[in-house]
Design an enzyme around this catalytic site. Structure first.
Site, short mmCIF file in Angstrom:
data_model
loop_
_atom_site.label_atom_id
_atom_site.label_comp_id
_atom_site.label_asym_id
_atom_site.label_seq_id
_atom_site.Cartn_x
_atom_site.Cartn_y
_atom_site.Cartn_z
CG ASP A 58 25.77 28.28 -36.58
OD1 ASP A 58 25.28 27.87 -35.51
OD2 ASP A 58 25.07 28.53 -37.60
CB SER A 59 26.22 29.05 -30.80
OG SER A 59 27.01 27.91 -30.57
CG ASP A 97 26.62 24.25 -36.59
OD1 ASP A 97 25.96 23.59 -37.41
OD2 ASP A 97 26.11 24.97 -35.71
CE LYS A 127 24.24 21.89 -35.17
NZ LYS A 127 23.44 22.92 -35.87
CD GLU A 129 20.75 26.22 -38.48
OE1 GLU A 129 19.94 26.99 -39.04
OE2 GLU A 129 21.48 26.58 -37.54
CD GLU A 196 18.16 25.84 -31.34
OE1 GLU A 196 18.96 25.38 -32.18
OE2 GLU A 196 18.31 26.95 -30.79
O1 KIV Z 1 25.37 26.42 -32.98
C1 KIV Z 1 25.06 25.73 -32.01
O2 KIV Z 1 25.62 25.84 -30.89
C2 KIV Z 1 23.97 24.78 -32.18
C3 KIV Z 1 23.45 24.08 -30.96
C4 KIV Z 1 22.68 25.02 -30.15
C5 KIV Z 1 22.69 22.86 -31.31
O3 KIV Z 1 23.51 24.59 -33.27
#
Ligand code: KIV
Length: 300
Positions: A58-59, A97, A127, A129, A196
């Site tokens: 989600d970056s 994510d 993924k 959080e 992280e």
């Molecule tokens: O969103 C992302 O890129 C991440 C990584 C930094 C692990 O969660």
């Protein structure tokens, strides 16, 4: 130990990487590699380079869409980019994510949204959080046959609660909570766990306690694998550079150079040159001119 650059093997020679491959790597003491991708050409290059896992993080919100943090990115935007990545990578394990508020409101919503990453977007795992408070959602998603990667430490979707992008787990109490959260996620069925921005020795301790592989980002060398944001290592995103990022290229500078050269070439009429232009047979040209009113172009 060899210091030579590994030989890049073409995608079609590589065996498909699965969640089991990652577990086996941990058991054999081999390090897991993961990077982010958000588009087709990056996925192609990562897969060809031999990466174990690709995270459509989600970056995306920050490094591609230009938001200040990861909170605004939507399910539809994540799925759109996951589809492009899935078209480019075939050997790497593909992880989508889950964006902010796609899994927090209820277990049912978490399950439905996790399913969309596999059913609609070609991902093979998701993924999310959070720690013990996510155990029920993780259990439900895993029970549906969807592998889940956890994410502890600096969890960017909670920056408003954490007081910004700050390292986590630096006091004994916070570190203990993180160890308990990690154990709870493993127990709930996560196949792997991102750590992280936590102290290296805490990440090392968690990695020893868990049987699933930990993937560190700013968490030291004691993790079972490492992940970074591709835009950071390529120098494509220069708004800020976290301390834990190692830069392998400066593509922002390279883009500036290439764009500047194009503008210079066009302005000076150096581009397009003859080799960039299409030709037409003389007889076709003559036939065109003789068929035109006035017999040809005004300047001919
Ligand atoms: O969103 C992302 O890129 C991440 C990584 C930094 C692990 O969660």
């Amino acid at each position: 130990m060899s210091t030579q650059t590994p030989v890049v093997s073409p995608t079609n020679e590589r065996k498909k990487v699965t969640t089991h491959t990652l577990l086996q790597k941990k058991q054999r003491g081999e390090v897991v590699t993961m990077l982010t991708a958000y588009d087709y050409p990056t996925a192609l290059a990562l897969d060809q380079a031999g990466i174990d896992a690709i995270l459509v993080g989600d970056s995306l919100a920050m490094v591609v869409l230009g938001y200040q943090n990861t909170l605004p990115v939507t399910m539809e935007e994540m799925l759109h980019h996951c589809k492009a990545v899935a078209r480019g990578a075939h050997a790497a394990l593909l992880i989508g994510d889950m964006p902010f508020m796609s899994y927090q409101a209820s277990t049912e919503e978490a399950l439905r949204n996790a399913g969309r990453f596999l059913k609609e977007a070609g991902m093979e795992a998701v993924k999310l959080e959070g720690g013990q408070e996510r155990a029920a959602a993780v259990r439900a998603i895993v029970a549906a046959g969807i592998p889940v990667m956890g994410h502890l430490g600096l969890t960017p979707q909670s920056i408003n609660q954490l007081g910004g992008f700050r390292p986590q787990g630096r006091t004994a109490a916070a570190a203990r909570r993180l160890v308990e959260d990690a154990c709870a996620l493993e127990e709930a069925g996560c196949f792997s766990l991102v750590l992280e921005s936590v102290p290296a020795r805490l990440a090392g301790l968690v990695s020893q306690r868990l049987s699933i592989p930990t993937i560190g980002i700013g968490a030291g060398a004691g993790c079972d694998g490492q992940v970074l944001v591709s835009h950071d290592i390529l120098g494509l995103f220069d708004r800020f550079k976290p301390k834990f990022v190692k830069r392998y290229a400066d593509l922002h500078a390279e883009m500036l150079r290439a764009f500047g050269e194009f503008i210079g070439d066009v302005s000076a009429r150096r581009f397009p040159a003859e080799e960039h232009s299409l030709e037409m047979a003389d007889e076709e040209w003559t036939a065109l001119l003789s068929g035109l009113d006035g017999g040809g172009p005004a300047s001919a």
